[in-house]
Write an enzyme that holds these catalytic residues in place. Structure first.
Site, PDB file in Angstrom:
ATOM      1  CG  ASP A   1      -4.197  -1.240   8.200  1.00  0.00           C
ATOM      2  OD1 ASP A   1      -4.284  -2.136   7.345  1.00  0.00           O
ATOM      3  OD2 ASP A   1      -3.291  -1.182   9.047  1.00  0.00           O
TER       4      ASP A   1
ATOM      5  CB  SER B   1      -6.652  -2.436  17.178  1.00  0.00           C
ATOM      6  OG  SER B   1      -5.261  -2.294  17.426  1.00  0.00           O
TER       7      SER B   1
ATOM      8  CG  ASP C   1      -0.447  -0.104   2.530  1.00  0.00           C
ATOM      9  OD1 ASP C   1       0.736  -0.495   2.660  1.00  0.00           O
ATOM     10  OD2 ASP C   1      -1.167   0.203   3.491  1.00  0.00           O
TER      11      ASP C   1
END
Length: 367
Positions: A157, A112, A20
């Site tokens: 993410d 997270s 990415d």
């Protein structure tokens, strides 16, 4: 009193690791595990942060004082960074009271931190009527993580948490942020995707991750291209001859990983998910040997899962710990889970946590 509740999920990356930040291709999907935030606009000028998962450690900050390097560190830097990024972009966020509750394990490679950021940004966007589209929201969250929290991650993410849909993986081109929802219904093919948390924690802001990114960027400069995304697979052998030995393996991983994402998407679109297995295993070997971001526990998961009948397995996430995934025929799910747990016990590792992953919805308001 809360003005609403918002949620943002963690993610599993099916394939496309460390691509990415090289303008490459990724294919994550959202998990049912998530972070919820109860939010209100609170006292103007004040940001109050608390978490049910970190009792007794609430944080109160002056909004005007928010700046990179000036936060208390730890989990609170992520939501505080979002407030900073929103204000820096000109959005009138005057303050907030935010209380978080998470079912996502931290340090497990399930994103997270991005879920924390996206839940915060979605809540503040609604509370202050900011009219943020999901891509803009994800970009602001990435800026919060990169600049405020100091973690040099890419955009995958945040985009996954913000943009994934139920029952689909997200084929994301990280150069132009174009997305395509790819059906991911493994149960229809009597398959399961196990997510196995090694319980070896990692932190992206630590040096190893940043070193890999810096190496990729240095290689692109030496090759005279904007990013490693621009190196066509057929040009890889010639490019490797031009690079110093330390950089060649990084480039080989990124170029071949982009090809693996394309192959995986084609298999899902043509209804052949059972053929994904070798692609996953190839990806792990590349991450282990070329990119060098695996660890003994992740390698043991892959080895034990394959020996017990998994069709393929690989580490997922940034590496240096966290989780692995295994594509397993339905009748072998119990056997694979037991085999991994037994292998960890023999190696005197902490017991892993084995979950069945299904593709869930992205971030949304609950109430």
């Amino acid at each position: 009193m809360s003005e609403g509740v918002w949620t943002a999920p963690g993610r599993v990356n099916l394939i496309g690791e460390h691509t990415d930040y090289n303008d490459g291709l990724v294919m994550p999907f959202a998990l049912p595990l998530s972070i919820e935030v109860s939010a209100d606009r609170g006292t103007p000028g004040r940001l109050r942060l608390s978490s049910a998962n970190v009792p007794g450690q609430s944080v109160e900050l002056r909004v005007e004082d928010l700046a990179p390097g000036r936060g208390p560190g730890g989990w609170s830097d992520y939501p505080a960074g979002v407030v900073w990024a929103l204000r820096e972009a000109g959005h009138p966020v005057t303050g907030a009271d935010l209380h978080f509750e998470s079912t996502l394990p931290t340090g497990a490679g399930l994103s997270s931190s991005a879920a924390l950021e996206v839940a915060t940004a979605l809540a503040l966007g609604d509370l202050f009527a900011l009219d943020l589209d999901r891509t803009e929201l994800a970009l602001l969250c990435r800026r919060a993580e990169n600049v405020y929290a100091g973690a040099p991650t890419g955009i995958m993410d945040q985009m996954a948490s913000a943009c994934c849909t139920d029952g689909h993986a997200l084929l994301l081109d990280t150069r132009d942020l174009s997305c395509r929802q790819i059906p991911l219904d493994l149960t229809a093919h009597d398959l399961a995707l196990l997510v196995i948390d090694t319980r070896v924690t990692h932190a992206h802001s630590q040096g190893e991750y940043g070193e890999r990114r810096a190496g990729c960027e240095a290689a692109a400069r030496l090759l005279g291209i904007p990013a490693l995304r621009d190196l066509a697979p057929e040009r890889l052998p010639a490019a490797l001859e031009r690079l110093p030995p330390a950089l060649g393996p990084l480039v080989r991983h990124v170029v071949t990983e982009n090809v693996r994402v394309e192959r995986a998407a084609d298999l899902l679109l043509t209804g052949a998910p059972e053929e994904l297995g070798p692609i996953l295993t190839e990806g792990h070997a590349s991450l282990r040997d070329d990119f060098r971001v695996s660890c003994p526990e992740l390698d043991l998961v892959v080895e034990a899962a394959l020996a017990a009948g998994a069709l393929g397995a690989r580490m997922t996430g940034g590496g240096f710990g966290g989780s692995a995934i295994a594509l397993v025929p339905g009748p072998r799910v119990r056997a694979v889970g037991d085999a991994v747990e037994s292998a960890f016990a023999r190696a005197s590792y902490r017991p892993p946590e084995v979950r069945d992953a299904v593709a869930a919805s992205g971030a949304r308001r609950l109430s």
